[in-house]
Design a protein around this motif. Structure first.
Motif, PDB file in Angstrom:
ATOM      1  N   ASN A 105       0.451  -1.567   0.032  1.00  0.00           N
ATOM      2  CA  ASN A 105      -0.075   0.251   0.108  1.00  0.00           C
ATOM      3  C   ASN A 105       0.759   1.297  -0.002  1.00  0.00           C
ATOM      4  OD1 ASN A 105       0.142   1.176   3.014  1.00  0.00           O
ATOM      5  ND2 ASN A 105      -0.521  -0.767   3.276  1.00  0.00           N
ATOM      6  N   GLY A 110      -2.876   7.605  -1.684  1.00  0.00           N
ATOM      7  CA  GLY A 110      -3.785   7.643  -2.889  1.00  0.00           C
ATOM      8  C   GLY A 110      -3.536   7.059  -4.673  1.00  0.00           C
ATOM      9  N   ALA A 113      -4.994   2.759  -3.770  1.00  0.00           N
ATOM     10  CA  ALA A 113      -6.665   2.013  -3.666  1.00  0.00           C
ATOM     11  C   ALA A 113      -6.921   0.594  -3.221  1.00  0.00           C
ATOM     12  CB  ALA A 113      -6.739   2.210  -5.617  1.00  0.00           C
ATOM     13  N   THR A 114      -6.239   0.724  -2.610  1.00  0.00           N
ATOM     14  CA  THR A 114      -5.773  -0.750  -1.611  1.00  0.00           C
ATOM     15  C   THR A 114      -6.982   0.075   0.073  1.00  0.00           C
ATOM     16  OG1 THR A 114      -4.183  -0.374  -0.582  1.00  0.00           O
ATOM     17  CG2 THR A 114      -4.011  -1.578  -2.052  1.00  0.00           C
ATOM     18  N   MET A 116      -9.865   0.978   0.528  1.00  0.00           N
ATOM     19  CA  MET A 116     -11.552   1.162  -0.879  1.00  0.00           C
ATOM     20  C   MET A 116     -11.806   0.641   0.309  1.00  0.00           C
ATOM     21  SD  MET A 116     -12.717  -0.293  -4.677  1.00  0.00           S
ATOM     22  CE  MET A 116     -11.219  -0.843  -4.317  1.00  0.00           C
ATOM     23  N   ARG A 129     -15.306  13.932  -3.899  1.00  0.00           N
ATOM     24  CA  ARG A 129     -14.614  13.053  -4.385  1.00  0.00           C
ATOM     25  C   ARG A 129     -13.139  13.662  -5.211  1.00  0.00           C
ATOM     26  NH1 ARG A 129     -15.896   7.575  -7.716  1.00  0.00           N
ATOM     27  NH2 ARG A 129     -16.410   6.017  -7.062  1.00  0.00           N
ATOM     28  N   LYS A 132      -7.639  12.129  -8.072  1.00  0.00           N
ATOM     29  CA  LYS A 132      -6.977  10.525  -7.153  1.00  0.00           C
ATOM     30  C   LYS A 132      -8.061   9.677  -7.186  1.00  0.00           C
ATOM     31  CE  LYS A 132      -3.116  12.538  -5.118  1.00  0.00           C
ATOM     32  NZ  LYS A 132      -1.988  11.696  -4.102  1.00  0.00           N
ATOM     33  N   GLU A 133      -9.484  10.692  -6.600  1.00  0.00           N
ATOM     34  CA  GLU A 133     -10.127   9.659  -5.891  1.00  0.00           C
ATOM     35  C   GLU A 133     -10.922   8.701  -7.499  1.00  0.00           C
ATOM     36  OE1 GLU A 133     -12.247   8.497  -2.139  1.00  0.00           O
ATOM     37  OE2 GLU A 133     -12.310  10.907  -2.470  1.00  0.00           O
ATOM     38  N   LYS A 136      -8.920   6.576  -9.636  1.00  0.00           N
ATOM     39  CA  LYS A 136      -8.905   4.341  -9.023  1.00  0.00           C
ATOM     40  C   LYS A 136     -10.286   4.203  -9.091  1.00  0.00           C
ATOM     41  CE  LYS A 136      -4.097   4.832  -8.480  1.00  0.00           C
ATOM     42  NZ  LYS A 136      -3.836   3.748  -9.496  1.00  0.00           N
ATOM     43  N   LEU A 137     -11.155   5.060  -9.076  1.00  0.00           N
ATOM     44  CA  LEU A 137     -12.694   4.625  -8.887  1.00  0.00           C
ATOM     45  C   LEU A 137     -13.289   4.445 -10.076  1.00  0.00           C
ATOM     46  CD1 LEU A 137     -12.619   5.112  -4.941  1.00  0.00           C
ATOM     47  CD2 LEU A 137     -12.033   3.063  -5.889  1.00  0.00           C
ATOM     48  N   LYS A 140     -16.057   2.036 -10.274  1.00  0.00           N
ATOM     49  CA  LYS A 140     -16.509   1.439  -8.823  1.00  0.00           C
ATOM     50  C   LYS A 140     -17.093   2.685  -9.032  1.00  0.00           C
ATOM     51  CE  LYS A 140     -12.559  -1.415  -8.098  1.00  0.00           C
ATOM     52  NZ  LYS A 140     -13.146  -2.761  -8.405  1.00  0.00           N
ATOM     53  N   LEU A 146     -11.236   5.838  -1.686  1.00  0.00           N
ATOM     54  CA  LEU A 146     -10.691   5.438  -1.111  1.00  0.00           C
ATOM     55  C   LEU A 146     -10.268   6.666   0.673  1.00  0.00           C
ATOM     56  CD1 LEU A 146      -7.654   6.793  -3.718  1.00  0.00           C
ATOM     57  CD2 LEU A 146      -9.467   4.308  -3.193  1.00  0.00           C
TER      58      LEU A 146
END
Length: 187
Positions: A105, A110, A113-114, A116, A129, A132-133, A136-137, A140, A146
């Protein structure tokens, strides 16, 4: 997937382990008492005794069930204005799961994304958000965040946030039901 119910009560976030329990030493000790004034100030007494510092209540739902099939929920409270990652780590709540080793991690940057989490309730207390979120997401659900990028409220915020830990590992669905103190006493 099975559907489980979790009942959240308003007093679930108050720590029960911090109650005063007198022991033999405190019952029979003599202390000197000094009177400062004989008439209490009404304004200072009512504001100090009735006001508790603002805090946000958290219910952290684990991704696995207990052996009896009930949800593993940890209740905590913290002051607002902090990152969710710091609140979880300070409260000894599992954040990384199988990614807990140091090289797996990013430590709050950021980028990996571990950390989450899924926000099940209390989205209005969280910041929007970050870029970065969003990066990465992007594939999702909108309620996945995150923890290292999520700030919970302001310093004077109050409310309840329900967090599903490790949402990509969960094998069950939740249905939440709020329970008032009055309806709990009547049943």
């Amino acid at each position: 997937m099975s559907l489980l119910q979790l009942k959240l009560t308003p007093n679930a976030f108050t720590p029960s382990s911090h109650r005063f329990r007198p022991n033999r030493r405190t019952l029979f000790t003599r202390t000197k008492i000094r009177a400062v004034s004989t008439v209490p100030d009404k304004n200072s007494e009512t504001t100090e005794s009735n006001k508790e510092p603002p805090s946000v209540g958290f219910a952290f739902v684990s991704s696995v069930l207990l052996p009896d099939g009930s949800p593993d929920v940890h209740y905590r409270s913290a002051s607002g204005g902090q990152k969710l990652r710091n609140i979880m780590l300070d409260s000894n709540i599992e954040l990384y799961g199988p990614y807990g080793r140091i090289l797996l991690n990013c430590g709050g940057g950021g980028t990996c994304a571990t950390c989450m989490v899924e926000v099940l309730e209390g989205k209005e207390l969280l910041n929007p958000r970050t870029d970065k979120e969003k990066e990465k997401l992007k594939r999702k659900p909108k309620n996945w965040r995150l923890a290292c990028q999520t700030v919970v409220g302001e310093a004077d915020s109050t409310g309840v946030v329900v967090i599903q830990q490790l949402p990509e590992w969960k094998g069950h669905e939740w249905k939440y039901e709020k329970v008032d103190d009055e309806s709990e006493e009547s049943s």
